[in-house]
Write an enzyme that holds these catalytic residues in place. Structure first.
Site, PDB file in Angstrom:
ATOM      1  CB  SER A 138      -0.949  -0.011   1.205  1.00 40.20           C
ATOM      2  OG  SER A 138      -0.227  -0.192   2.407  1.00 40.20           O
ATOM      3  CD  GLU A 161       0.869   7.742   4.960  1.00 39.51           C
ATOM      4  OE1 GLU A 161       0.656   6.635   5.513  1.00 39.51           O
ATOM      5  OE2 GLU A 161       1.351   8.716   5.560  1.00 39.51           O
ATOM      6  NE  ARG A 206      -2.837  11.959  20.173  1.00 38.42           N
ATOM      7  CZ  ARG A 206      -1.766  12.163  20.915  1.00 38.42           C
ATOM      8  NH1 ARG A 206      -1.818  11.903  22.211  1.00 38.42           N
ATOM      9  NH2 ARG A 206      -0.651  12.618  20.396  1.00 38.42           N
ATOM     10  CG  ASP A 260       0.783  14.583  16.673  1.00 37.39           C
ATOM     11  OD1 ASP A 260       0.620  14.089  17.808  1.00 37.39           O
ATOM     12  OD2 ASP A 260       1.508  14.082  15.804  1.00 37.39           O
ATOM     13  CG  PHE A 283       9.849  13.765   9.578  1.00 34.58           C
ATOM     14  CD1 PHE A 283       8.858  14.622  10.019  1.00 34.58           C
ATOM     15  CD2 PHE A 283       9.481  12.545   9.020  1.00 34.58           C
ATOM     16  CE1 PHE A 283       7.527  14.277   9.923  1.00 34.58           C
ATOM     17  CE2 PHE A 283       8.156  12.176   8.917  1.00 34.58           C
ATOM     18  CZ  PHE A 283       7.181  13.049   9.374  1.00 34.58           C
ATOM     19  CG  HIS A 331       1.553   1.979   4.483  1.00 30.61           C
ATOM     20  ND1 HIS A 331       0.369   2.110   3.787  1.00 30.61           N
ATOM     21  CD2 HIS A 331       1.855   3.226   4.938  1.00 30.61           C
ATOM     22  CE1 HIS A 331      -0.037   3.376   3.836  1.00 30.61           C
ATOM     23  NE2 HIS A 331       0.840   4.080   4.526  1.00 30.61           N
TER      24      HIS A 331
HETATM   25  P1  FAD Z   1      -3.073   6.987  20.087  1.00 25.05           P
HETATM   26  O1  FAD Z   1      -3.181   5.548  19.640  1.00 25.05           O
HETATM   27  O2  FAD Z   1      -4.243   7.611  20.695  1.00 25.05           O
HETATM   28  O3  FAD Z   1      -1.770   7.116  20.953  1.00 25.05           O
HETATM   29  C1  FAD Z   1      -1.216   8.390  21.283  1.00 25.05           C
HETATM   30  C2  FAD Z   1      -0.539   8.349  22.647  1.00 25.05           C
HETATM   31  O4  FAD Z   1      -1.530   8.210  23.669  1.00 25.05           O
HETATM   32  C3  FAD Z   1       0.419   7.167  22.845  1.00 25.05           C
HETATM   33  O5  FAD Z   1       1.492   7.619  23.641  1.00 25.05           O
HETATM   34  C4  FAD Z   1      -0.413   6.139  23.579  1.00 25.05           C
HETATM   35  O6  FAD Z   1       0.368   5.284  24.406  1.00 25.05           O
HETATM   36  C5  FAD Z   1      -1.350   7.006  24.409  1.00 25.05           C
HETATM   37  N1  FAD Z   1      -2.692   6.416  24.533  1.00 25.05           N
HETATM   38  C6  FAD Z   1      -3.394   5.788  23.559  1.00 25.05           C
HETATM   39  N2  FAD Z   1      -4.600   5.422  24.004  1.00 25.05           N
HETATM   40  C7  FAD Z   1      -4.668   5.818  25.290  1.00 25.05           C
HETATM   41  C8  FAD Z   1      -5.686   5.746  26.295  1.00 25.05           C
HETATM   42  N3  FAD Z   1      -6.874   5.187  26.023  1.00 25.05           N
HETATM   43  N4  FAD Z   1      -5.421   6.285  27.510  1.00 25.05           N
HETATM   44  C9  FAD Z   1      -4.218   6.869  27.775  1.00 25.05           C
HETATM   45  N5  FAD Z   1      -3.224   6.968  26.858  1.00 25.05           N
HETATM   46  C10 FAD Z   1      -3.443   6.453  25.635  1.00 25.05           C
HETATM   47  N6  FAD Z   1      -1.027  12.221  11.943  1.00 25.05           N
HETATM   48  C11 FAD Z   1      -1.861  13.091  11.328  1.00 25.05           C
HETATM   49  O7  FAD Z   1      -2.104  14.198  11.867  1.00 25.05           O
HETATM   50  N7  FAD Z   1      -2.440  12.814  10.118  1.00 25.05           N
HETATM   51  C12 FAD Z   1      -2.240  11.624   9.487  1.00 25.05           C
HETATM   52  O8  FAD Z   1      -2.772  11.390   8.408  1.00 25.05           O
HETATM   53  C13 FAD Z   1      -1.372  10.660  10.113  1.00 25.05           C
HETATM   54  N8  FAD Z   1      -1.179   9.457   9.556  1.00 25.05           N
HETATM   55  C14 FAD Z   1      -0.410   8.516  10.232  1.00 25.05           C
HETATM   56  C15 FAD Z   1      -0.283   7.238   9.679  1.00 25.05           C
HETATM   57  C16 FAD Z   1       0.468   6.267  10.342  1.00 25.05           C
HETATM   58  C17 FAD Z   1       0.572   4.880   9.728  1.00 25.05           C
HETATM   59  C18 FAD Z   1       1.132   6.583  11.559  1.00 25.05           C
HETATM   60  C19 FAD Z   1       1.986   5.552  12.251  1.00 25.05           C
HETATM   61  C20 FAD Z   1       1.012   7.852  12.103  1.00 25.05           C
HETATM   62  C21 FAD Z   1       0.232   8.829  11.461  1.00 25.05           C
HETATM   63  N9  FAD Z   1       0.038  10.106  11.993  1.00 25.05           N
HETATM   64  C22 FAD Z   1      -0.779  11.009  11.367  1.00 25.05           C
HETATM   65  C23 FAD Z   1       0.723  10.496  13.241  1.00 25.05           C
HETATM   66  C24 FAD Z   1      -0.181  10.276  14.481  1.00 25.05           C
HETATM   67  O9  FAD Z   1      -1.356  11.033  14.373  1.00 25.05           O
HETATM   68  C25 FAD Z   1       0.621  10.712  15.710  1.00 25.05           C
HETATM   69  O10 FAD Z   1       1.688   9.831  15.934  1.00 25.05           O
HETATM   70  C26 FAD Z   1      -0.198  10.926  16.982  1.00 25.05           C
HETATM   71  O11 FAD Z   1       0.659  11.542  17.952  1.00 25.05           O
HETATM   72  C27 FAD Z   1      -0.732   9.658  17.611  1.00 25.05           C
HETATM   73  O12 FAD Z   1      -1.789   9.135  16.918  1.00 25.05           O
HETATM   74  P2  FAD Z   1      -2.311   7.647  17.289  1.00 25.05           P
HETATM   75  O13 FAD Z   1      -3.500   7.391  16.463  1.00 25.05           O
HETATM   76  O14 FAD Z   1      -1.207   6.695  17.233  1.00 25.05           O
HETATM   77  O15 FAD Z   1      -2.730   7.916  18.801  1.00 25.05           O
END
Ligand code: FAD
Length: 275
Positions: free
Chosen positions: A6, A8, A97, A99, A206, A256
């Site tokens: 895949s 991106e 989630r 940033d 980065f 990916h």
């Molecule tokens: P989470 O899974 O919510 O984790 C974030 C942090 O919170 C971690 O430290 C985790 O341990 C902690 N955490 C998780 N769940 C809980 C809970 N229930 N209670 C307490 N703590 C918790 N960013 C963008 O803005 N746009 C994009 O399109 C984008 N695409 C991405 C694609 C991939 C494949 C990856 C790997 C990252 C991407 N990111 C993107 C970056 C990502 O948004 C950031 O890394 C962000 O800081 C975390 O998102 P997450 O979904 O992993 O968050």
């Protein structure tokens, strides 16, 4: 060897960038990827552009996968986005989630990706396959590896179908992460995210920000090339191709590619992998 692939993209900011992306995408289409995904700017800042590109890719007959983040967003906004995706025939989403953009203080109604996955399932049942993020070298805000892994497992329990990792250059970090996740009962495929290397210095900056490690042996090699772009490209290609080989031989369920909207390196790595 399973080489499901895949790719991106990010939404370009200019009309010129959009034209270039179309041309690069046409070249990458020859690889027949399982899907093309399109990122979502911090805090939803590229929402319209992301959706427009996703719709364009879908209209070309490819599986088009929008990324969707919940930070800074409301349930109503997300519900609206899901409705738009459904209407456009979208079947997969990368749920994150995200940033917060600098200066934005409002965190939104859903605080973590597991809550977004739960919300998507509650709103849309099984309409969408949900892909989440994984961090073999740990998320930069993680308190410690164990809780980060448990938080990853929560996303799988909430209904995610697959995960894509942050990029990394150390295959052992990936294999260790997968093993630990499986011991916690996580059964979803964890697909390695691969970042081809165009510019070492940009990548180094980065990587510091997103918590990805460039191993010392690679750093030292890149630094020895100074501004010799050709040598950087050649070494980057060699190192990333070897990484992909190791991952696939070790059982990774696919690759990916973070294409950075450029086709050349992805095409060359796939050629070397025999894809
Ligand atoms: P989470 O899974 O919510 O984790 C974030 C942090 O919170 C971690 O430290 C985790 O341990 C902690 N955490 C998780 N769940 C809980 C809970 N229930 N209670 C307490 N703590 C918790 N960013 C963008 O803005 N746009 C994009 O399109 C984008 N695409 C991405 C694609 C991939 C494949 C990856 C790997 C990252 C991407 N990111 C993107 C970056 C990502 O948004 C950031 O890394 C962000 O800081 C975390 O998102 P997450 O979904 O992993 O968050």
């Amino acid at each position: 060897m399973n080489t499901e692939l895949s790719i991106e993209f990010f939404p370009p900011q200019t009309a010129e960038g959009l034209v270039k992306l179309r041309a690069e995408r046409a070249k990458l289409a020859a690889l027949r990827p399982a899907f093309f995904s399109v990122t979502y700017g911090a805090g939803g800042s590229t929402r319209e552009r992301t959706f427009a590109i996703v719709k364009e890719i879908a209209a070309e007959g490819f599986d088009a996968v929008p990324h969707l983040s919940c930070v800074g967003s409301t349930r109503a906004n997300i519900r609206e986005a899901l409705g738009e995706f459904r209407a456009a025939g979208i079947r997969r989403i990368v749920a994150l989630r995200g940033d917060l953009p600098s200066g934005m203080a409002e965190t939104g109604e859903l605080r973590h990706a597991n809550e977004l996955v739960e919300f998507i399932r509650a709103e849309s049942g099984d309409t969408f396959q949900i892909i989440v993020a994984a961090y073999p070298e740990w998320h930069p805000q993680a308190k410690n590896p164990e809780t980060d892994l448990q938080n990853f497992a929560r996303k799988a329990s909430a209904g995610a179908n697959a995960a894509i990792t942050q990029y990394f250059y150390n295959a052992d970090a990936y294999f260790y992460f997968v093993e630990k996740a499986q011991k916690l009962g996580v059964e979803i495929p964890i697909i390695p995210g691969i970042m081809p290397i165009v510019s070492f210095y940009k990548l180094a900056r980065f990587s510091d920000a997103c918590g990805a490690d460039i191993p010392r042996w690679m750093r030292r090699q890149f630094e020895s090339y100074a501004d010799d772009v050709e040598s950087i490209r050649a070494f980057g290609l060699e190192a990333v191709t070897r990484l992909c080989e190791r991952l696939l031989q070790g059982g990774a369920p696919g690759l990916h590619f973070y294409s950075m909207n450029q086709s050349a390196l992805v095409l060359e790595i796939q050629r070397r992998l025999g894809g």
